[in-house]
Design an enzyme around this catalytic site. Structure first.
Site, PDB file in Angstrom:
ATOM      1  N   LYS A 210     -16.529  23.676  13.544  1.00 19.40           N
ATOM      2  CA  LYS A 210     -15.549  22.643  13.871  1.00 19.40           C
ATOM      3  C   LYS A 210     -15.263  22.682  15.368  1.00 19.40           C
ATOM      4  O   LYS A 210     -14.674  23.630  15.873  1.00 19.40           O
ATOM      5  CB  LYS A 210     -14.236  22.835  13.113  1.00 19.40           C
ATOM      6  CG  LYS A 210     -13.354  21.569  13.181  1.00 19.40           C
ATOM      7  CD  LYS A 210     -11.885  21.839  12.963  1.00 19.40           C
ATOM      8  CE  LYS A 210     -11.167  22.186  14.213  1.00 19.40           C
ATOM      9  NZ  LYS A 210     -11.051  21.058  15.196  1.00 19.40           N
ATOM     10  N   GLU A 284     -11.731  35.223  20.759  1.00 22.17           N
ATOM     11  CA  GLU A 284     -11.806  35.249  22.217  1.00 22.17           C
ATOM     12  C   GLU A 284     -10.714  34.317  22.706  1.00 22.17           C
ATOM     13  O   GLU A 284     -10.782  33.097  22.523  1.00 22.17           O
ATOM     14  CB  GLU A 284     -13.193  34.796  22.680  1.00 22.17           C
ATOM     15  CG  GLU A 284     -13.508  35.210  24.116  1.00 22.17           C
ATOM     16  CD  GLU A 284     -13.080  34.171  25.125  1.00 22.17           C
ATOM     17  OE1 GLU A 284     -11.993  34.360  25.726  1.00 22.17           O
ATOM     18  OE2 GLU A 284     -13.800  33.194  25.310  1.00 22.17           O
ATOM     19  N   CYS A 318     -11.348  30.690  30.763  1.00 24.06           N
ATOM     20  CA  CYS A 318     -10.487  31.767  30.275  1.00 24.06           C
ATOM     21  C   CYS A 318     -10.500  33.012  31.145  1.00 24.06           C
ATOM     22  O   CYS A 318      -9.480  33.676  31.327  1.00 24.06           O
ATOM     23  CB  CYS A 318     -10.870  32.133  28.837  1.00 24.06           C
ATOM     24  SG  CYS A 318     -12.608  32.606  28.651  1.00 24.06           S
ATOM     25  N   GLU A 420      -0.797  32.114  31.482  1.00 23.45           N
ATOM     26  CA  GLU A 420      -2.046  31.406  31.718  1.00 23.45           C
ATOM     27  C   GLU A 420      -1.762  29.922  31.945  1.00 23.45           C
ATOM     28  O   GLU A 420      -1.284  29.228  31.051  1.00 23.45           O
ATOM     29  CB  GLU A 420      -2.994  31.574  30.529  1.00 23.45           C
ATOM     30  CG  GLU A 420      -4.355  30.946  30.753  1.00 23.45           C
ATOM     31  CD  GLU A 420      -5.323  31.202  29.611  1.00 23.45           C
ATOM     32  OE1 GLU A 420      -6.501  31.475  29.881  1.00 23.45           O
ATOM     33  OE2 GLU A 420      -4.889  31.124  28.434  1.00 23.45           O
TER      34      GLU A 420
END
Length: 514
Positions: A210, A284, A318, A420
């Site tokens: 997905k 992750e 990331c 972040e």
């Protein structure tokens, strides 16, 4: 030092001097294989989705909808998982020798490269990544398939272990874990799915994938490559839909393992669900990595890798080191170099090969980044370049552009230093000594990436060894398909890439005999 990032020149009223709609004309000229689609890939074929719901696909550079896909239903997931289950339990795929599966991976790689142009342009229209970035996506994806094909020998090698006290031995089998649910994010929608798909296929697993809801079209081309390579029906399946559909896939009774790349808050929910189900999971997640600039660092060399290492993909990566830790004695030098380098990067239409910085991938992310900019200003950070929403013309007026930004005078407690941002924002912090630098680098809930810049390789390695993170680069940062990549703490569970990434799709059996 305060400068303004380069962007498309605009005439009065916001339109560029050359054309009021150059970007729109460029998009009209594209001939992409997928725009508005009604199907999902189940049991070896594109089949109509069960429901009638639709999810739009928006070009973040213009703010205009240009495609749409089915908003999948529980029935779509059920059909995809059932196909994967049949292919695993009764099909030939798990029974093939690993070298036979590797041959399929090599054919997939060839087919992916044939679709490089369409992959790049579809990816760019979905998430605004500049074509200078997406033009390498097919080659990178093909490289991942080819690397994992080299590990077939590892799976075929006999593993016999004698009892330590003698009298017998154990034959260790590496079996595929089963049906895998693979969920990828929107920032690198092709390669962050392929890094799950390739090892799963080599291991002998079957999959249901997905993609993220903003980027559902580009990966269809990878599925086409899989089909063209002759992979048996049911081995690879694709459904599209919102996060709700991902939750359905994660919790489905027919799924044996989950792999997810995305935000830490969503990762926590997936981890909780898999923990309840005793289902293996690879996560992750987010990062807040630091680049430690040592006293002897060569700033000219650092400037050459700065964008790639610290603001790649318009800051939507990331592992990039968005916190730069500079020694007090060279702080102003570092701030000036970082500011000049970022300000020189061209911001504009991501379809233009000269563009370095594109838009935020979604309107939601655009607003999130603007909120961080406001927070930084209110907490006392000083923008040396950028710091605002960007206003571009030429058809890009509705795009989600944020000026590439560098903040100086940042302190560890500020939000932009701790959280972040996932946008084009770099923070430069000051440290007093190497011990202070290491403490600052490790003063985060994350642990994904990091860099050490310094001429003395031994000294840089010593600092890298002290950083509490999954990956560290010395004078640059890059992923290595053969080396494990994973995060510590809030950056995730498990690893991808390398033999370690393959092992995540295996289940072990020990057969003891005299």
């Amino acid at each position: 030092m305060t400068t303004t990032p380069h962007s498309t020149a605009a005439a009065p009223g916001g339109a560029p001097a050359s054309s009021a709609a150059a970007a729109l004309a460029a998009r009209e000229a594209l001939d992409l294989p997928y725009t508005h689609v009604d199907d999902v890939f189940v049991d070896g074929a594109w089949v109509p989705a069960r429901g009638t719901g639709r999810n739009p696909v928006t070009d973040p550079a213009t703010g205009q909808v240009w495609g749409s896909v089915p908003d999948g239903t529980v029935e779509d997931v059920d059909a995809a998982v059932a196909a994967a289950r049949r292919a695993f339990d009764a099909g030939p795929w798990p029974k093939l020798a690993p070298s036979e599966r590797a041959a399929y991976l090599l054919r997939i790689a060839d087919e992916v490269e044939k679709r490089a142009g369409a992959l790049s342009l579809t990816n760019t229209r979905e998430n605004g990544s500049p074509v200078s970035e997406t033009s390498g996506a097919a080659a990178n994806a093909a490289g991942i398939f080819r690397y994992f094909a080299t590990l077939a020998d590892y799976l075929e090698r006999e593993d016999v272990r004698p009892f330590p006290r003698g009298g017998g031995e154990s034959v260790v089998r590496r079996d595929p874990v089963g049906v895998c649910g693979l969920i990828a994010p929107w920032n690198f929608p092709i390669n962050l799915m392929v890094i799950k798909l390739a090892p799963a296929l080599l291991a002998g697993c079957t999959v249901v994938m997905k993609p993220a809801s903003p980027t559902p079209l580009s990966f269809r081309l990878i599925v086409d490559a899989v089909a063209a390579a002759g992979v048996p029906a049911g081995v690879v399946n694709l459904v599209t839909g919102s996060g709700r559909l991902g939750d359905t896939l994660v919790k489905h009774s027919g799924v044996d393992k989950v792999a997810f790349t995305g935000s830490t808050p969503v990762g926590r929910k997936i981890a909780a669900a898999c923990g309840e189900l005793l289902r293996p999971v690879t996560l992750e997640l987010g990062g807040k990595s630091s680049a430690v600039v040592l006293e002897d660092a060569d700033l000219d060399e650092m400037s050459k890798v700065l964008v790639r290492s610290c603001m790649r993909n318009t800051g939507q990566t990331c592992y990039i080191s968005t916190r730069i830790l500079a020694p007090a004695s060279r702080y102003d030098q570092v701030v000036d170099m970082v500011t000049a380098t970022i300000a020189a990067g061209v911001q504009g239409d991501p379809l233009d090969p000269a563009t370095v910085f594109g838009p935020a991938a979604t309107e939601s992310q655009y607003r999130t980044v603007l909120d961080y900019l406001a927070s930084a200003r209110s907490e006392g950070a000083r923008a040396t370049t950028g710091g605002q929403a960007a206003r571009l013309g030429g058809g890009l007026e509705g795009g989600y552009f944020v000026q590439p930004t560098v903040f100086a005078d940042v302190t560890p407690e500020m939000r932009i230093s701790r959280e972040e941002v996932f946008g084009p924002v770099i923070s430069v912090l000051k440290y007093a000594g190497v011990n202070d630098a290491v403490e600052l680098a490790n003063n985060t809930e994350f642990g994904l990436g990091g860099i050490v810049f310094g001429r003395d390789q031994d000294a840089a390695l010593a600092v890298a060894d002290r950083m509490d993170t999954g990956s560290v680069g010395i004078n640059f940062f890059a992923s290595n398909h053969s080396a494990p990549f994973g995060g510590r703490h809030d950056s995730g569970l498990g690893t991808e890439y390398g033999i370690e990434g393959l092992n995540a799709y295996l289940s072990y059996k020990s057969i003891h005999r005299r």
